[in-house]
Design an enzyme around this catalytic site. Structure first.
Site, mmCIF file in Angstrom:
data_model
loop_
_atom_site.group_PDB
_atom_site.id
_atom_site.type_symbol
_atom_site.label_atom_id
_atom_site.label_comp_id
_atom_site.label_asym_id
_atom_site.label_seq_id
_atom_site.Cartn_x
_atom_site.Cartn_y
_atom_site.Cartn_z
ATOM 1 N N ASP A 267 7.538 -5.726 -2.435
ATOM 2 C CA ASP A 267 6.791 -5.202 -1.305
ATOM 3 C C ASP A 267 6.831 -6.296 -0.233
ATOM 4 O O ASP A 267 7.168 -7.453 -0.525
ATOM 5 C CB ASP A 267 5.352 -4.896 -1.727
ATOM 6 C CG ASP A 267 4.482 -4.474 -0.558
ATOM 7 O OD1 ASP A 267 4.856 -3.537 0.159
ATOM 8 O OD2 ASP A 267 3.437 -5.120 -0.355
ATOM 9 N N ASP B 226 4.404 -6.666 3.216
ATOM 10 C CA ASP B 226 3.097 -7.145 3.673
ATOM 11 C C ASP B 226 2.240 -7.571 2.491
ATOM 12 O O ASP B 226 1.987 -6.779 1.581
ATOM 13 C CB ASP B 226 2.367 -6.036 4.455
ATOM 14 C CG ASP B 226 2.634 -6.110 5.948
ATOM 15 O OD1 ASP B 226 2.882 -7.216 6.444
ATOM 16 O OD2 ASP B 226 2.594 -5.065 6.612
ATOM 17 N N ASP C 85 1.330 -6.428 -4.034
ATOM 18 C CA ASP C 85 -0.025 -6.975 -3.884
ATOM 19 C C ASP C 85 -1.090 -5.898 -3.926
ATOM 20 O O ASP C 85 -2.284 -6.219 -3.845
ATOM 21 C CB ASP C 85 -0.143 -7.740 -2.560
ATOM 22 C CG ASP C 85 -0.146 -6.806 -1.363
ATOM 23 O OD1 ASP C 85 0.802 -5.997 -1.230
ATOM 24 O OD2 ASP C 85 -1.099 -6.862 -0.561
#
Length: 339
Positions: free
Chosen positions: A18, A20, A217
């Site tokens: 991922d 961001d 995250d």
């Protein structure tokens, strides 16, 4: 992983990141990310990037990463914008009008698959595609509401409730989708991005017979999406989801591993498999009772986390865990579990 043994990355042919909260935060690389990706490339390991952010095209994402010092090619980038546009391109006739709610990148993706981007309900769109754009406002949502009520199908690139920022989580596309859903009294016909499995499944097909590891995250997008795609996952604690959210996670949002950051890919001391297997808790013991639960022992905070996950996921104790020793208090503090 319990602080010794082989590196996590050695068990996988492809690592899918991922962006961001994992590789960067808004416009700055997260400490260690540049070095981690460079090390993977130096070792000849396959890398891919999967993002729900629909405000950039793959080439733009690759340029952004390269500008930060992160090695990336456009063909390594998978975006929810491209996936959603491709979905509509496969279902609609060439030139069909599609009302775009989002950034210019989403309009470009719609045009790239042979459809006609429009911005008004009066243009008789047969579909509405909604993705994140920092300039999306009430007028855009109003046009989409009218179009959907007139019979247009409604596709969302993703439903992330928030975006990470230096000031904390900010409203994401999911918040705007929720506003439109409230006005319409229903949900989108389809959501393409994570936690839908397609972005990760597409990436995993590139690994052939090798195994794929997803690094994210967010439990509600990255980790759930990995689980739905049947892939192992590593939750890094550099973005949105934190330890309290992890302990409360339902079964479909539980990662395979947890690490402080991307160092866990290479250093067995910086990652742990969750939950802790019976009899192997790295020096920690968790006791439950009618008055709550308590962490005792000593060792790595990550091993304490694995032990806590085992109890939290199987027994669902109430309240925050208490510390039975000074070492336990330090571990709980490191994990963000002290008030």
């Amino acid at each position: 992983m319990n602080g010794g043994g082989e590196r996590l990355v050695d068990g996988y042919a492809l690592v899918v990141f991922d962006l961001d909260g994992v590789i960067y935060l808004i416009d700055r690389p997260i400490p260690g990310a540049v070095e981690a990706v460079a090390r993977l490339h130096d070792e000849g390991r396959a890398v891919a990037y999967a993002t729900n952010n629909a405000s950039r095209r793959a080439a733009d994402v690759a340029d952004l990463l390269t500008g930060m010092g992160v090695q990336a090619r456009p063909d390594e980038v998978l975006t929810s914008a491209a996936a959603a546009a491709q979905l509509l391109g496969e279902r609609l006739p060439a030139g069909a009008p599609v009302l775009v709610v989002g950034a210019e990148a989403l309009r470009a993706e719609v045009a790239a698959v042979g459809l006609k981007p429009v911005s008004r309900a009066e243009d008789s769109p047969v579909a509405v595609i909604q993705g994140y754009g920092p300039q999306v406002g009430w007028a855009d949502l109003a046009e989409a509401a009218v179009a959907v009520r007139q019979g247009a199908s409604w596709i969302a690139t993703n439903t992330d409730r928030t975006l990470p920022s230096g000031r904390g989580p900010l409203p994401g596309n999911g918040a705007l989708v929720a506003a439109l859903a409230t006005a319409l009294g229903r949900q989108p016909d389809e959501v393409v991005g994570k936690p839908a499995p397609e972005l990760f499944a597409t990436a995993a097909r590139r690994a052939g017979a090798g195994r794929t590891l997803v690094v994210g995250d967010r439990l509600d997008t990255d980790i759930e999406g990995a689980n739905r795609a049947g892939l192992d996952s590593l939750l890094v604690l550099t973005g949105v989801s934190d330890v309290p959210e992890l302990l409360a996670a339902p079964s479909d949002r539980r990662p395979t591993y947890v690490g402080w950051n991307l160092a866990g890919l290479f250093d067995p001391a910086e990652v742990v498999r969750v939950p802790a297997p019976a009899g192997d808790v790295g020096g920690w013991h968790v006791v439950t009772g009618t008055d709550g639960w308590e962490l005792a022992g000593a060792g790595r905070p990550l091993d304490a986390l694995a032990a806590l996950c085992a109890v939290a996921w199987w027994h669902r104790p109430t309240g925050a865990p208490r510390a039975a020793s000074a070492e336990a208090a330090q571990a709980l503090d490191a994990l963000g579990l002290t008030s």
